[in-house]
Write a protein that holds these residues in place. Structure first.
Motif, PDB file in Angstrom:
ATOM      1  N   TYR A  58     -20.460  54.290  20.474  1.00  0.00           N
ATOM      2  CA  TYR A  58     -21.511  53.511  19.705  1.00  0.00           C
ATOM      3  C   TYR A  58     -20.776  52.863  18.941  1.00  0.00           C
ATOM      4  O   TYR A  58     -20.742  53.829  17.799  1.00  0.00           O
ATOM      5  CB  TYR A  58     -22.897  54.169  19.931  1.00  0.00           C
ATOM      6  CG  TYR A  58     -24.068  53.278  18.638  1.00  0.00           C
ATOM      7  CD1 TYR A  58     -24.786  51.548  19.270  1.00  0.00           C
ATOM      8  CD2 TYR A  58     -24.257  53.684  17.620  1.00  0.00           C
ATOM      9  CE1 TYR A  58     -25.585  51.238  19.276  1.00  0.00           C
ATOM     10  CE2 TYR A  58     -24.968  52.143  17.358  1.00  0.00           C
ATOM     11  CZ  TYR A  58     -26.225  50.556  17.801  1.00  0.00           C
ATOM     12  OH  TYR A  58     -27.081  50.234  17.082  1.00  0.00           O
ATOM     13  N   CYS A  92     -21.440  50.800  14.466  1.00  0.00           N
ATOM     14  CA  CYS A  92     -22.734  50.479  13.521  1.00  0.00           C
ATOM     15  C   CYS A  92     -22.167  49.756  13.615  1.00  0.00           C
ATOM     16  O   CYS A  92     -20.895  49.274  13.184  1.00  0.00           O
ATOM     17  CB  CYS A  92     -23.290  51.225  12.766  1.00  0.00           C
ATOM     18  SG  CYS A  92     -24.424  52.298  12.967  1.00  0.00           S
ATOM     19  N   CYS A 120     -30.975  51.369  14.996  1.00  0.00           N
ATOM     20  CA  CYS A 120     -29.467  51.596  15.872  1.00  0.00           C
ATOM     21  C   CYS A 120     -30.110  52.458  17.310  1.00  0.00           C
ATOM     22  O   CYS A 120     -28.873  52.863  17.954  1.00  0.00           O
ATOM     23  CB  CYS A 120     -28.275  51.977  14.948  1.00  0.00           C
ATOM     24  SG  CYS A 120     -27.691  51.250  14.242  1.00  0.00           S
ATOM     25  N   HIS A 143     -27.614  56.717   6.839  1.00  0.00           N
ATOM     26  CA  HIS A 143     -27.910  56.243   8.026  1.00  0.00           C
ATOM     27  C   HIS A 143     -28.076  57.001   9.399  1.00  0.00           C
ATOM     28  O   HIS A 143     -28.957  56.907  10.331  1.00  0.00           O
ATOM     29  CB  HIS A 143     -27.514  54.291   8.186  1.00  0.00           C
ATOM     30  CG  HIS A 143     -27.748  54.061   9.911  1.00  0.00           C
ATOM     31  ND1 HIS A 143     -28.837  53.367  10.009  1.00  0.00           N
ATOM     32  CD2 HIS A 143     -26.632  53.673  10.099  1.00  0.00           C
ATOM     33  CE1 HIS A 143     -28.633  52.638  11.483  1.00  0.00           C
ATOM     34  NE2 HIS A 143     -27.609  52.758  11.140  1.00  0.00           N
TER      35      HIS A 143
HETATM   36 ZN   LIG Z   1     -26.240  51.929  12.821  1.00  0.00          ZN
END
Ligand SMILES: [Zn+2]
Length: 487
Positions: free
Chosen positions: A27, A29, A223, A248
């Motif tokens: 994954y 961002c 996210c 984050h």
């Molecule tokens: Zn993210």
């Protein structure tokens, strides 16, 4: 030698042991689409590209997800001040927020293609995953980790197991605690707690119905929800810029751990900062360079640089080293790339030689990239290879194999070819700009999985006497067609 990676969460090099080697799940961002990507963003996205290419080179299968934040809130602070960057940009341009987001999403795909990034398998849009975010907030409610009033919902970080892994600070200490809570966030119990849901202000374009009233989700939950949907509660690698590590990543991780009791990402990788001439990039300093700025060249004049030149410049530094972009550095590395390509072209045209050396070089290159993606060392091996006298098929094979990781077009031909992904060299054969534009557009469509549009463009390109050839994985070459067809 096995692959090892630096894990930001445990702060050490770890042997890479994927959950499913046939499908390593990653994954990243992605962008907030209210402006063009600058070279610092591109350097961060390059980390995912290098990781995926290295994994494939080592025989793993990959499944990569990169989100597109199409409703703003780049930083939690700005979100908490009630500002949405997509909406602010739309207001300034007199367009709708949706129009702005669509325009810059296309630009993001185009820049990715120019940088020769392998496309992700899924690009989830935040605005299309709000129901998933709402269910995640409800799961957190079930765990007693949510509080709030008046349409504002907050995550109670004391309910998250091991909160603070990235910040390295205990709750109530450190920088975050010093920030004062003002205005709309007076209900927050502690500074580290963060917004899960906000009420929609009148006239807000992006808003959704929920049991807490009409509103919109906080950034960290976005996210978390998209990663959960496409990768599950446990996957292999989470990638992002170092500036996202806290809050984050700390917060998205806290959300998933609390809601699911699972581990979330096994390895966390962070790309270091990029400075321009020693300074932080900012709009006010006028140094937020884009690929188009690089193509135009330095302000003093002189020729510009291709995306491949910039890609190569990035490759000369390890991803975890801060990069100081200078025009001088860009010029020097562009010359080095040109020399390296020239040397590989000459070597591959000669008779086959140095096959014994090739095996050792191949191992050396593989060990370098396997050592926490040490691409600078791998580049040194490539330079060494052309000095060592390898030639013919041996040189061609190495260049082709190594380019699947480097992605800079080591065998790029000076004449006859003009690569779509910005890997352009040689002025001998100028492909008409409209053909190049169509080829870029086709690449963008292809990456967006809009195959009918991509096929239509290919037909138009053919009608102009050119064709697109998929050279190596992810790299498309534009080639003039042989034969009688006249342009
Ligand atoms: Zn993210």
């Amino acid at each position: 030698m096995g692959l090892s990676l630096y894990d930001s969460a445990s702060r050490g090099i770890v042997p890479f042991a994927p959950i499913d080697p046939a499908r390593v799940r990653i994954y990243t961002c992605g962008p907030t689409v209210y402006r063009y990507a600058h070279i610092g963003n591109l350097r961060t996205y390059l980390l995912t590209d290098l990781l995926v290419r290295t994994l494939r080179c080592r025989g793993y299968g990959t499944f990569a997800v990169q989100n597109i934040t199409d409703m703003g809130h780049m930083h939690q602070e700005q979100l908490e001040a009630g500002e949405d960057k997509v909406i602010a940009a739309a207001r300034a341009a007199g367009k709708s927020a949706g129009e702005i987001a669509r325009f810059f999403t296309e630009a993001f795909f185009r820049d990715g293609a120019r940088m020769a990034f392998l496309p992700a398998d899924v690009y989830p849009r935040a605005s299309e995953h709000v129901p998933e975010m709402i269910s995640l907030v409800r799961a957190l409610e079930d765990r007693g980790a949510v509080y709030g009033e008046g349409g504002y919902l907050y995550f109670d970080v004391t309910k998250a197991p091991g909160y603070g892994v990235f910040s390295g600070t205990a709750l109530g200490e450190g920088e975050a605690a010093e920030r004062t809570d003002e205005g709309i966030h007076r209900h927050k119990k502690r500074p580290e707690d963060f917004t899960l849901w906000l009420p929609a202000e009148p006239g807000r374009e992006f808003q959704w119905e929920s049991r807490w009233g009409r509103g919109w989700p906080g950034w960290h939950i976005e996210c978390a929800a998209m990663a959960l949907k496409y990768l599950g509660p446990e996957f292999d690698v989470h990638v992002g810029g170092i500036d996202l590590r806290f809050p984050h990543h700390e917060n998205s991780r806290a959300v998933v751990l609390t809601a699911t009791g699972k581990r979330f990402a096994t390895v966390w990788m962070h790309a270091a900062h990029l400075l321009v001439e020693g300074k932080k990039m900012s709009k006010s300093a006028g140094n937020e360079h884009t690929l188009d700025d690089l193509a135009a060249g330095p302000r003093s004049g002189g020729h510009g640089f291709s995306p491949a030149d910039f890609r190569y410049y990035c490759l000369t530094l390890h991803y975890a080293s801060p990069m100081n972009f200078t025009w001088e550095g860009q010029a020097a590395t562009a010359r080095a790339l040109s020399r390296l390509r020239g040397a590989f072209r000459r070597a591959s045209r000669g008779g086959t030689s140095g096959e014994d050396a090739a095996a050792a070089l191949r191992a050396e290159f593989r060990n370098a990239v396997s050592d926490d993606l040490n691409i600078p060392r791998a580049l040194a091996v490539a330079h060494k290879a052309v000095r060592s006298g390898i030639g013919g098929d041996a040189a061609r094979a190495l260049a082709t194999e190594w380019d699947t990781v480097l992605g800079v077009g080591l065998l790029s031909e000076a004449d006859g070819d003009s690569e779509v992904n910005g890997v352009r060299e040689g002025e001998a054969d100028k492909t008409p700009v409209e053909v190049e534009a169509m080829a870029r557009e086709r690449e963008t469509r292809r990456r967006a999985r809009d195959y009918p549009a991509a096929d239509t463009l290919r037909e138009k390109i053919r009608a102009a006497g050119y064709d697109v050839v998929d050279a190596v994985e992810g790299i498309t070459v534009l080639r003039r067609m042989q034969g009688p067809r006249k342009r």
